[in-house]
Design an enzyme around this catalytic site. Structure first.
Site, PDB file in Angstrom:
ATOM      1  N   LYS A  46     -42.941  49.053  40.091  1.00 11.97           N
ATOM      2  CA  LYS A  46     -42.465  50.206  40.294  1.00 11.97           C
ATOM      3  C   LYS A  46     -42.780  51.088  41.593  1.00 11.97           C
ATOM      4  CE  LYS A  46     -40.250  50.576  35.468  1.00 11.97           C
ATOM      5  NZ  LYS A  46     -40.627  51.564  34.728  1.00 11.97           N
ATOM      6  N   ASP A 103     -48.157  50.942  46.344  1.00  6.16           N
ATOM      7  CA  ASP A 103     -48.982  52.276  46.617  1.00  6.16           C
ATOM      8  C   ASP A 103     -49.988  52.288  46.570  1.00  6.16           C
ATOM      9  OD1 ASP A 103     -48.949  50.793  43.772  1.00  6.16           O
ATOM     10  OD2 ASP A 103     -47.876  52.465  42.600  1.00  6.16           O
ATOM     11  N   ILE A 104     -51.025  52.047  45.732  1.00 10.29           N
ATOM     12  CA  ILE A 104     -52.392  51.775  45.580  1.00 10.29           C
ATOM     13  C   ILE A 104     -53.053  51.414  45.005  1.00 10.29           C
ATOM     14  CG2 ILE A 104     -52.544  53.042  42.688  1.00 10.29           C
ATOM     15  CD1 ILE A 104     -54.044  55.213  43.176  1.00 10.29           C
ATOM     16  N   ASP A 106     -56.911  50.324  43.049  1.00 15.98           N
ATOM     17  CA  ASP A 106     -57.723  50.673  41.858  1.00 15.98           C
ATOM     18  C   ASP A 106     -58.590  49.803  41.875  1.00 15.98           C
ATOM     19  OD1 ASP A 106     -58.867  51.969  40.225  1.00 15.98           O
ATOM     20  OD2 ASP A 106     -57.673  52.299  38.940  1.00 15.98           O
TER      21      ASP A 106
HETATM   22  P1  IMP Z   1     -55.332  47.556  40.957  1.00 17.64           P
HETATM   23  O1  IMP Z   1     -54.935  46.652  40.012  1.00 17.64           O
HETATM   24  O2  IMP Z   1     -56.394  48.065  38.965  1.00 17.64           O
HETATM   25  O3  IMP Z   1     -56.365  47.187  41.917  1.00 17.64           O
HETATM   26  O4  IMP Z   1     -54.239  48.343  39.934  1.00 17.64           O
HETATM   27  C1  IMP Z   1     -52.687  48.804  40.465  1.00 17.64           C
HETATM   28  C2  IMP Z   1     -51.702  49.259  39.916  1.00 17.64           C
HETATM   29  O5  IMP Z   1     -52.154  50.522  38.944  1.00 17.64           O
HETATM   30  C3  IMP Z   1     -50.968  49.778  41.294  1.00 17.64           C
HETATM   31  O6  IMP Z   1     -50.173  48.930  41.470  1.00 17.64           O
HETATM   32  C4  IMP Z   1     -50.755  51.189  40.190  1.00 17.64           C
HETATM   33  O7  IMP Z   1     -49.610  50.319  39.537  1.00 17.64           O
HETATM   34  C5  IMP Z   1     -51.782  50.905  39.172  1.00 17.64           C
HETATM   35  N1  IMP Z   1     -52.465  52.539  39.547  1.00 17.64           N
HETATM   36  C6  IMP Z   1     -53.366  52.444  39.763  1.00 17.64           C
HETATM   37  N2  IMP Z   1     -54.312  53.360  39.759  1.00 17.64           N
HETATM   38  C7  IMP Z   1     -52.899  54.720  39.722  1.00 17.64           C
HETATM   39  C8  IMP Z   1     -53.092  56.282  39.496  1.00 17.64           C
HETATM   40  O8  IMP Z   1     -54.070  56.665  39.728  1.00 17.64           O
HETATM   41  N3  IMP Z   1     -52.185  56.621  39.673  1.00 17.64           N
HETATM   42  C9  IMP Z   1     -50.550  55.435  39.117  1.00 17.64           C
HETATM   43  N4  IMP Z   1     -50.668  53.937  39.235  1.00 17.64           N
HETATM   44  C10 IMP Z   1     -52.254  53.237  39.370  1.00 17.64           C
HETATM   45 MG    MG Z   2     -47.810  50.649  38.527  1.00 16.47          MG
END
Ligand code: IMP
Ligand code: MG
Length: 183
Positions: A46, A103-104, A106
């Site tokens: 979302k 969006d982001i 991580d």
């Molecule tokens: P990754 O797979 O660890 O790169 O995480 C990606 C997903 O985790 C993003 O698409 C977000 O939905 C969620 N996410 C990671 N960090 C944050 C944060 O600081 N705030 C809100 N959502 C986050």
């Molecule tokens: Mg999320």
């Protein structure tokens, strides 16, 4: 408002800063995709819904919009490293120039998984646009358009949530550590 404002540590990115950056990303994308037919924006639900809505409305070349929903987290901030497809694209993408809108980033798991998955469907091209990347030792994923780099903290607002809350804040704020790291 559906959240207590005192859960927030500080505002990291103001409404105005976000607006300016999103418009400049849209300008760059419009320039790069001039004369490219079949631009297909793939927003990741979302979290990217607000970013995609603002970005797409400033993209001046023809494009289509679709969504995927993926999940790598439960209601917490701990990445499991596992990604699941909750909602897939509605059409084949062989002739499409896909731009993933996330969006982001991580750990990088989600985008890494998605890039591999979509590449396997043989689109005409595949690029990635992310609003935010956290400064941490994440998996190296190619990001073609990046809005901001931020410290490794949990942020909310502008589509981003914690336990599905705070998404509709107009700015991006750091959540107080005691909220997401309960002792
Ligand atoms: P990754 O797979 O660890 O790169 O995480 C990606 C997903 O985790 C993003 O698409 C977000 O939905 C969620 N996410 C990671 N960090 C944050 C944060 O600081 N705030 C809100 N959502 C986050
Ligand atoms: Mg999320």
């Amino acid at each position: 408002m559906n959240y207590p404002a005192n859960d927030l540590e500080r505002i990291l990115l103001s409404e105005e800063e976000i607006k300016v950056r999103v418009e400049s990303l849209a300008k760059q994308i419009s320039k790069d995709y001039t004369d490219t037919p079949n631009l297909y924006l793939v927003g990741i639900l979302k979290g990217a819904f607000i970013f995609l809505a603002d970005l797409a409305r400033h993209i001046t070349v023809p494009h289509k919009v679709d969504f995927m929903a993926l999940s790598s987290y439960g209601a917490t901030t701990e990445s499991t490293g596992e990604v699941r497809i909750i909602l897939d694209l509605r059409q084949p993408v062989e002739r499409m120039h896909i731009l993933i809108v996330e969006d982001i980033i991580d750990t990088g798991n989600t985008v890494h998984y998605l890039q591999r998955l979509l590449k396997g469907r043989q689109p005409a091209s595949l690029k990635t646009c992310a609003l935010i990347k956290k400064q941490r030792n994440s998996i190296e994923v190619p990001v073609d358009y990046l809005g901001f780099t931020i410290p490794n903290v949990w942020v909310v607002g502008y589509g981003l949530d914690y336990a599905d809350t705070y998404r509709t804040l107009p700015y991006i704020a750091e959540l107080k550590k005691e909220i997401y790291q309960p002792r």
